[in-house]
Design a protein around this motif. Structure first.
Motif, PDB file in Angstrom:
ATOM      1  N   GLU A  36      31.471  37.650  46.466  1.00  0.00           N
ATOM      2  CA  GLU A  36      32.156  36.979  47.568  1.00  0.00           C
ATOM      3  C   GLU A  36      33.405  37.766  47.988  1.00  0.00           C
ATOM      4  O   GLU A  36      33.684  37.916  49.176  1.00  0.00           O
ATOM      5  CB  GLU A  36      32.541  35.564  47.135  1.00  0.00           C
ATOM      6  CG  GLU A  36      33.252  34.749  48.173  1.00  0.00           C
ATOM      7  CD  GLU A  36      33.625  33.382  47.618  1.00  0.00           C
ATOM      8  OE1 GLU A  36      34.834  33.144  47.400  1.00  0.00           O
ATOM      9  OE2 GLU A  36      32.705  32.577  47.396  1.00  0.00           O
ATOM     10  N   SER A  37      34.143  38.278  47.030  1.00  0.00           N
ATOM     11  CA  SER A  37      35.344  39.068  47.329  1.00  0.00           C
ATOM     12  C   SER A  37      34.989  40.306  48.127  1.00  0.00           C
ATOM     13  O   SER A  37      35.671  40.644  49.104  1.00  0.00           O
ATOM     14  CB  SER A  37      36.043  39.480  46.030  1.00  0.00           C
ATOM     15  OG  SER A  37      36.544  38.363  45.347  1.00  0.00           O
ATOM     16  N   VAL A  38      33.943  40.988  47.721  1.00  0.00           N
ATOM     17  CA  VAL A  38      33.505  42.194  48.424  1.00  0.00           C
ATOM     18  C   VAL A  38      33.133  41.858  49.861  1.00  0.00           C
ATOM     19  O   VAL A  38      33.572  42.530  50.805  1.00  0.00           O
ATOM     20  CB  VAL A  38      32.313  42.843  47.683  1.00  0.00           C
ATOM     21  CG1 VAL A  38      31.678  43.943  48.518  1.00  0.00           C
ATOM     22  CG2 VAL A  38      32.762  43.378  46.327  1.00  0.00           C
ATOM     23  N   GLU A  39      32.360  40.817  50.040  1.00  0.00           N
ATOM     24  CA  GLU A  39      31.893  40.441  51.377  1.00  0.00           C
ATOM     25  C   GLU A  39      33.028  39.960  52.278  1.00  0.00           C
ATOM     26  O   GLU A  39      33.030  40.241  53.474  1.00  0.00           O
ATOM     27  CB  GLU A  39      30.803  39.378  51.265  1.00  0.00           C
ATOM     28  CG  GLU A  39      29.533  39.942  50.653  1.00  0.00           C
ATOM     29  CD  GLU A  39      28.484  38.898  50.316  1.00  0.00           C
ATOM     30  OE1 GLU A  39      28.807  37.676  50.328  1.00  0.00           O
ATOM     31  OE2 GLU A  39      27.338  39.306  50.021  1.00  0.00           O
ATOM     32  N   LYS A  40      34.012  39.267  51.718  1.00  0.00           N
ATOM     33  CA  LYS A  40      35.130  38.764  52.534  1.00  0.00           C
ATOM     34  C   LYS A  40      36.029  39.880  53.053  1.00  0.00           C
ATOM     35  O   LYS A  40      36.785  39.673  53.991  1.00  0.00           O
ATOM     36  CB  LYS A  40      35.946  37.729  51.762  1.00  0.00           C
ATOM     37  CG  LYS A  40      35.259  36.398  51.706  1.00  0.00           C
ATOM     38  CD  LYS A  40      36.197  35.304  51.298  1.00  0.00           C
ATOM     39  CE  LYS A  40      35.463  33.988  51.398  1.00  0.00           C
ATOM     40  NZ  LYS A  40      36.327  32.852  51.250  1.00  0.00           N
ATOM     41  N   TYR A  66      37.188  47.099  45.703  1.00  0.00           N
ATOM     42  CA  TYR A  66      37.522  46.066  46.676  1.00  0.00           C
ATOM     43  C   TYR A  66      38.555  45.103  46.098  1.00  0.00           C
ATOM     44  O   TYR A  66      38.594  44.881  44.892  1.00  0.00           O
ATOM     45  CB  TYR A  66      36.270  45.259  47.053  1.00  0.00           C
ATOM     46  CG  TYR A  66      35.231  46.075  47.776  1.00  0.00           C
ATOM     47  CD1 TYR A  66      35.223  46.138  49.158  1.00  0.00           C
ATOM     48  CD2 TYR A  66      34.265  46.778  47.071  1.00  0.00           C
ATOM     49  CE1 TYR A  66      34.265  46.886  49.823  1.00  0.00           C
ATOM     50  CE2 TYR A  66      33.307  47.531  47.725  1.00  0.00           C
ATOM     51  CZ  TYR A  66      33.309  47.574  49.112  1.00  0.00           C
ATOM     52  OH  TYR A  66      32.371  48.322  49.771  1.00  0.00           O
ATOM     53  N   PRO A  67      39.356  44.493  46.979  1.00  0.00           N
ATOM     54  CA  PRO A  67      40.319  43.493  46.509  1.00  0.00           C
ATOM     55  C   PRO A  67      39.628  42.162  46.246  1.00  0.00           C
ATOM     56  O   PRO A  67      38.639  41.829  46.902  1.00  0.00           O
ATOM     57  CB  PRO A  67      41.293  43.367  47.684  1.00  0.00           C
ATOM     58  CG  PRO A  67      40.485  43.730  48.874  1.00  0.00           C
ATOM     59  CD  PRO A  67      39.505  44.767  48.409  1.00  0.00           C
ATOM     60  N   PRO A  68      40.125  41.396  45.291  1.00  0.00           N
ATOM     61  CA  PRO A  68      39.548  40.077  45.028  1.00  0.00           C
ATOM     62  C   PRO A  68      40.105  39.036  45.980  1.00  0.00           C
ATOM     63  O   PRO A  68      41.176  39.205  46.554  1.00  0.00           O
ATOM     64  CB  PRO A  68      39.995  39.782  43.600  1.00  0.00           C
ATOM     65  CG  PRO A  68      41.312  40.458  43.510  1.00  0.00           C
ATOM     66  CD  PRO A  68      41.169  41.718  44.322  1.00  0.00           C
ATOM     67  N   GLY A 123      40.546  33.052  45.180  1.00  0.00           N
ATOM     68  CA  GLY A 123      39.718  32.263  44.269  1.00  0.00           C
ATOM     69  C   GLY A 123      39.335  33.037  43.019  1.00  0.00           C
ATOM     70  O   GLY A 123      39.336  32.483  41.912  1.00  0.00           O
ATOM     71  N   LEU A 124      39.026  34.320  43.168  1.00  0.00           N
ATOM     72  CA  LEU A 124      38.693  35.140  42.010  1.00  0.00           C
ATOM     73  C   LEU A 124      39.915  35.310  41.113  1.00  0.00           C
ATOM     74  O   LEU A 124      39.814  35.196  39.888  1.00  0.00           O
ATOM     75  CB  LEU A 124      38.142  36.501  42.436  1.00  0.00           C
ATOM     76  CG  LEU A 124      37.816  37.478  41.307  1.00  0.00           C
ATOM     77  CD1 LEU A 124      36.849  36.886  40.291  1.00  0.00           C
ATOM     78  CD2 LEU A 124      37.269  38.777  41.881  1.00  0.00           C
TER      79      LEU A 124
END
Length: 126
Positions: free
Chosen positions: A92-96, A107-109, A112-113
């Protein structure tokens, strides 16, 4: 968690200085003279959530791995439920941030992560 940062997608040089190609702000240079794309101010196209320097997500070989202080978290050492949630939050972090599981990189988290990492720490999983 530590200090919050934002990513700038790319830089251009002009008269010996580096500037973000999107927001136009001058970017600091590192000790090698390369632009620092990670700043404490947002870019016009950066993810709306800043990220924590201690947590990042590495995508390699179609897998998203959470890094804590630049060390991979071993999902196999976690209970399955926690490992599955950690992996889901990593993807989810990657996609956001505009990435995808088939685009290798760091990628940044999401917030939520980061909160889930803190929860795992408090319960002794990390």
């Amino acid at each position: 968690m530590g200090r919050k940062y934002y990513l700038h997608p790319s830089a251009v040089f002009h008269e010996g200085k580096a500037f973000c190609q999107y927001c136009g702000r001058e970017l600091p240079l590192d000790e090698r003279g390369l632009p620092t794309l990670k700043t404490d101010w947002p870019c016009t196209v950066s993810a709306p959530l800043p990220f924590d320097e201690e947590v990042s997500v590495s995508v390699w070989n179609m897998q998203a791995t959470v890094l804590l202080n630049k060390k991979a978290i071993d999902y196999d050492r976690l209970p399955k439920k926690q490992a599955d949630k950690l992996e889901r939050l990593a993807v989810e972090s990657v996609e956001k941030t505009g990435g995808a599981i088939n685009m290798s990189g760091i990628y940044p988290p999401t917030e939520g992560l980061c909160k889930y990492i803190e929860w795992l720490k408090r319960r002794g999983y990390l």
